[in-house]
Design a protein around this motif. Sequence first.
Motif, PDB file in Angstrom:
ATOM      1  N   PHE A   1       0.642  -0.986   0.051  1.00 22.78           N
ATOM      2  CA  PHE A   1      -0.085  -0.057  -0.014  1.00 22.78           C
ATOM      3  C   PHE A   1       0.847   1.074   0.099  1.00 22.78           C
ATOM      4  CE2 PHE A   1      -3.803  -2.426   1.594  1.00 22.78           C
ATOM      5  CZ  PHE A   1      -4.814  -2.151   0.778  1.00 22.78           C
ATOM      6  N   GLN A   2       1.924   1.244   0.641  1.00 21.18           N
ATOM      7  CA  GLN A   2       2.921   2.178   0.894  1.00 21.18           C
ATOM      8  C   GLN A   2       3.510   2.384  -0.426  1.00 21.18           C
ATOM      9  OE1 GLN A   2       2.666   4.488   3.517  1.00 21.18           O
ATOM     10  NE2 GLN A   2       1.126   3.175   4.291  1.00 21.18           N
ATOM     11  N   ILE A   3       3.855   1.548  -1.141  1.00 20.23           N
ATOM     12  CA  ILE A   3       4.552   1.575  -2.417  1.00 20.23           C
ATOM     13  C   ILE A   3       3.842   2.205  -3.626  1.00 20.23           C
ATOM     14  CG2 ILE A   3       5.887   0.272  -4.244  1.00 20.23           C
ATOM     15  CD1 ILE A   3       6.812  -1.649  -2.069  1.00 20.23           C
ATOM     16  N   ILE A   4       2.717   1.436  -3.510  1.00 18.94           N
ATOM     17  CA  ILE A   4       1.814   2.054  -4.723  1.00 18.94           C
ATOM     18  C   ILE A   4       1.692   3.558  -4.586  1.00 18.94           C
ATOM     19  CG2 ILE A   4       0.906  -0.222  -5.136  1.00 18.94           C
ATOM     20  CD1 ILE A   4      -1.731   0.821  -3.838  1.00 18.94           C
ATOM     21  N   GLN A   5       1.355   4.241  -3.498  1.00 17.67           N
ATOM     22  CA  GLN A   5       1.292   5.523  -3.278  1.00 17.67           C
ATOM     23  C   GLN A   5       2.200   6.314  -4.049  1.00 17.67           C
ATOM     24  OE1 GLN A   5      -1.093   6.716  -0.789  1.00 17.67           O
ATOM     25  NE2 GLN A   5      -2.012   4.609  -0.448  1.00 17.67           N
ATOM     26  N   GLN A   6       3.236   5.902  -4.507  1.00 13.78           N
ATOM     27  CA  GLN A   6       4.452   6.731  -5.043  1.00 13.78           C
ATOM     28  C   GLN A   6       4.228   6.764  -6.658  1.00 13.78           C
ATOM     29  OE1 GLN A   6       6.318   8.053  -2.892  1.00 13.78           O
ATOM     30  NE2 GLN A   6       5.353   6.545  -1.517  1.00 13.78           N
ATOM     31  N   PHE A   7       3.096   6.153  -7.073  1.00 14.47           N
ATOM     32  CA  PHE A   7       2.739   5.880  -8.535  1.00 14.47           C
ATOM     33  C   PHE A   7       1.687   6.792  -9.081  1.00 14.47           C
ATOM     34  CE2 PHE A   7       5.036   2.251  -7.425  1.00 14.47           C
ATOM     35  CZ  PHE A   7       5.765   2.096  -8.381  1.00 14.47           C
ATOM     36  N   ASN A   8       1.177   6.953 -10.137  1.00 12.31           N
ATOM     37  CA  ASN A   8       0.211   7.965 -10.655  1.00 12.31           C
ATOM     38  C   ASN A   8      -1.183   7.075 -10.265  1.00 12.31           C
ATOM     39  OD1 ASN A   8      -0.791   5.968 -12.790  1.00 12.31           O
ATOM     40  ND2 ASN A   8       1.098   6.399 -14.064  1.00 12.31           N
ATOM     41  N   ASN A   9      -2.212   7.905 -10.450  1.00 14.96           N
ATOM     42  CA  ASN A   9      -3.478   7.569  -9.933  1.00 14.96           C
ATOM     43  C   ASN A   9      -3.988   6.300 -10.523  1.00 14.96           C
ATOM     44  OD1 ASN A   9      -3.865   9.665  -8.386  1.00 14.96           O
ATOM     45  ND2 ASN A   9      -4.766  11.071  -9.866  1.00 14.96           N
ATOM     46  N   MET A  10      -3.719   6.095 -11.909  1.00 16.77           N
ATOM     47  CA  MET A  10      -4.289   4.888 -12.559  1.00 16.77           C
ATOM     48  C   MET A  10      -3.652   3.667 -11.996  1.00 16.77           C
ATOM     49  SD  MET A  10      -6.081   3.271 -14.665  1.00 16.77           S
ATOM     50  CE  MET A  10      -6.610   4.788 -15.734  1.00 16.77           C
ATOM     51  N   VAL A  11      -2.154   3.638 -11.626  1.00 15.15           N
ATOM     52  CA  VAL A  11      -1.444   2.523 -11.069  1.00 15.15           C
ATOM     53  C   VAL A  11      -2.193   2.173  -9.471  1.00 15.15           C
ATOM     54  CG1 VAL A  11       0.517   1.721 -10.254  1.00 15.15           C
ATOM     55  CG2 VAL A  11       0.538   2.887 -12.346  1.00 15.15           C
ATOM     56  N   VAL A  12      -2.394   3.403  -8.794  1.00 14.97           N
ATOM     57  CA  VAL A  12      -2.775   3.363  -7.484  1.00 14.97           C
ATOM     58  C   VAL A  12      -4.260   2.561  -7.576  1.00 14.97           C
ATOM     59  CG1 VAL A  12      -3.844   4.780  -5.413  1.00 14.97           C
ATOM     60  CG2 VAL A  12      -1.642   5.285  -6.451  1.00 14.97           C
ATOM     61  N   THR A  13      -5.133   3.177  -8.275  1.00 13.15           N
ATOM     62  CA  THR A  13      -6.527   2.384  -8.300  1.00 13.15           C
ATOM     63  C   THR A  13      -6.400   1.281  -8.583  1.00 13.15           C
ATOM     64  OG1 THR A  13      -7.230   4.626  -9.241  1.00 13.15           O
ATOM     65  CG2 THR A  13      -8.766   2.758  -9.556  1.00 13.15           C
ATOM     66  N   ILE A  14      -5.789   0.485  -9.860  1.00 17.33           N
ATOM     67  CA  ILE A  14      -5.751  -0.896 -10.336  1.00 17.33           C
ATOM     68  C   ILE A  14      -5.169  -1.432  -9.055  1.00 17.33           C
ATOM     69  CG2 ILE A  14      -4.549  -2.489 -11.717  1.00 17.33           C
ATOM     70  CD1 ILE A  14      -4.749  -0.246 -14.043  1.00 17.33           C
ATOM     71  N   PHE A  15      -3.935  -1.369  -8.639  1.00 16.30           N
ATOM     72  CA  PHE A  15      -3.253  -1.974  -7.510  1.00 16.30           C
ATOM     73  C   PHE A  15      -3.933  -2.129  -5.977  1.00 16.30           C
ATOM     74  CE2 PHE A  15      -0.127  -2.077 -10.693  1.00 16.30           C
ATOM     75  CZ  PHE A  15       0.533  -3.527 -10.793  1.00 16.30           C
ATOM     76  N   GLY A  16      -4.630  -0.898  -5.941  1.00 12.61           N
ATOM     77  CA  GLY A  16      -5.230  -0.523  -4.584  1.00 12.61           C
ATOM     78  C   GLY A  16      -6.302  -1.578  -4.427  1.00 12.61           C
ATOM     79  N   ILE A  17      -7.232  -1.710  -5.760  1.00 11.61           N
ATOM     80  CA  ILE A  17      -8.209  -2.470  -5.615  1.00 11.61           C
ATOM     81  C   ILE A  17      -7.951  -4.063  -5.345  1.00 11.61           C
ATOM     82  CG2 ILE A  17     -10.386  -3.524  -7.160  1.00 11.61           C
ATOM     83  CD1 ILE A  17     -10.402  -0.692  -8.533  1.00 11.61           C
TER      84      ILE A  17
ATOM     85  N   LEU B   1      -5.286  -5.040  -3.856  1.00  8.19           N
ATOM     86  CA  LEU B   1      -4.776  -5.243  -2.414  1.00  8.19           C
ATOM     87  C   LEU B   1      -5.922  -5.194  -1.275  1.00  8.19           C
ATOM     88  CD1 LEU B   1      -1.616  -2.777  -2.476  1.00  8.19           C
ATOM     89  CD2 LEU B   1      -1.579  -5.288  -2.446  1.00  8.19           C
ATOM     90  N   VAL B   2      -6.752  -4.246  -1.724  1.00 11.89           N
ATOM     91  CA  VAL B   2      -8.019  -4.641  -0.930  1.00 11.89           C
ATOM     92  C   VAL B   2      -8.571  -5.968  -0.841  1.00 11.89           C
ATOM     93  CG1 VAL B   2     -10.568  -3.394  -0.621  1.00 11.89           C
ATOM     94  CG2 VAL B   2      -8.747  -1.723  -1.028  1.00 11.89           C
ATOM     95  N   ILE B   3      -8.867  -6.422  -2.046  1.00  9.77           N
ATOM     96  CA  ILE B   3      -9.353  -7.865  -2.320  1.00  9.77           C
ATOM     97  C   ILE B   3      -8.486  -8.785  -1.583  1.00  9.77           C
ATOM     98  CG2 ILE B   3      -9.873  -9.651  -3.776  1.00  9.77           C
ATOM     99  CD1 ILE B   3     -10.718  -7.362  -5.968  1.00  9.77           C
ATOM    100  N   VAL B   4      -7.349  -8.713  -1.628  1.00  5.88           N
ATOM    101  CA  VAL B   4      -6.504  -9.610  -0.764  1.00  5.88           C
ATOM    102  C   VAL B   4      -6.681  -9.525   0.616  1.00  5.88           C
ATOM    103  CG1 VAL B   4      -3.976 -10.439  -0.537  1.00  5.88           C
ATOM    104  CG2 VAL B   4      -4.585  -9.796  -2.727  1.00  5.88           C
ATOM    105  N   SER B   5      -6.634  -8.123   1.212  1.00  7.63           N
ATOM    106  CA  SER B   5      -6.786  -7.816   2.538  1.00  7.63           C
ATOM    107  C   SER B   5      -8.153  -8.548   2.971  1.00  7.63           C
ATOM    108  CB  SER B   5      -6.887  -6.175   2.521  1.00  7.63           C
ATOM    109  OG  SER B   5      -5.650  -5.761   2.409  1.00  7.63           O
ATOM    110  N   MET B   6      -9.335  -8.561   2.028  1.00  7.07           N
ATOM    111  CA  MET B   6     -10.580  -8.968   2.495  1.00  7.07           C
ATOM    112  C   MET B   6     -10.446 -10.489   2.529  1.00  7.07           C
ATOM    113  SD  MET B   6     -13.330  -6.748   0.396  1.00  7.07           S
ATOM    114  CE  MET B   6     -14.623  -7.789   0.961  1.00  7.07           C
ATOM    115  N   PHE B   7      -9.714 -11.045   1.460  1.00 10.59           N
ATOM    116  CA  PHE B   7      -9.619 -12.393   1.722  1.00 10.59           C
ATOM    117  C   PHE B   7      -8.797 -12.894   2.942  1.00 10.59           C
ATOM    118  CE2 PHE B   7     -10.279 -13.076  -3.029  1.00 10.59           C
ATOM    119  CZ  PHE B   7     -11.601 -13.590  -2.704  1.00 10.59           C
ATOM    120  N   LEU B   8      -7.703 -12.116   3.411  1.00 11.52           N
ATOM    121  CA  LEU B   8      -7.283 -12.346   4.634  1.00 11.52           C
ATOM    122  C   LEU B   8      -7.862 -12.365   5.932  1.00 11.52           C
ATOM    123  CD1 LEU B   8      -4.271 -12.887   6.148  1.00 11.52           C
ATOM    124  CD2 LEU B   8      -3.914 -10.220   6.007  1.00 11.52           C
TER     125      LEU B   8
END
Length: 205
Positions: free
Chosen positions: A96-112, A114-121
């Motif tokens: 989550f901290q790493i993807i904050q350094q990229f542009n909005n598109m990357v943050v959105t795609i990878f953020g979603i 990571l949220v899904i993986v977090s929910m599975f956890l």
Amino acid sequence: MLKSSAGRRLYFITDMLFQFIVLNVLWFLFTVVGLVFFGVFPASIAVCYLMKKRIVEQDNIPIFSTFWAIYKQNFVRGNILGVLTAAVSFMLYLDFQIIQQFNNMVVTIFGIGLVIVSMFLLITIFYSLPLISITTDSSFKVIKNAFLLGVANPVVTLMIFIVILSIRVIYGYFPTIIPLFGIMPLLLTFTVAFHKSFNRLEQTI
């Protein structure tokens, strides 16, 4: 008849609240005994087992001796589950901290993602705690079965999230009850949801 029925319900509620308080004290003490990190998962597993027996099944087994026995029995397996959970959670946090350094598109795609993986956890943890208390399987097998059970019962799993949010709201309005009950409502939710999912799975086999 109505008075008798109402009296029984009142007795059940007050008895459950009292057991919540007792279990919360035991959970806190044995978490401290395990130096917090190494005590929290074994103590939570012991609480789930007692909730299954005393609240779900209405089995009047002794609290302290049973808690201690389950705590000892699951100390190693519980901490394997705890260490794996902490490691995955830390990696997700770093991602989550790493993807904050990229542009909005990357943050959105990878953020979603990571949220899904977090929910599975979270789903895996929800079902692992009550499952590990009633089986002798290895921690890794428990994690696999807990994940599959949670995914196979999306409605029950969704209800867990709703109850968690509800508890969060209630604690927000009444913070003074937190020391009395702690995470007991959450562990009861996990326990009841697990057994509903498990029983439903048994009926379909």
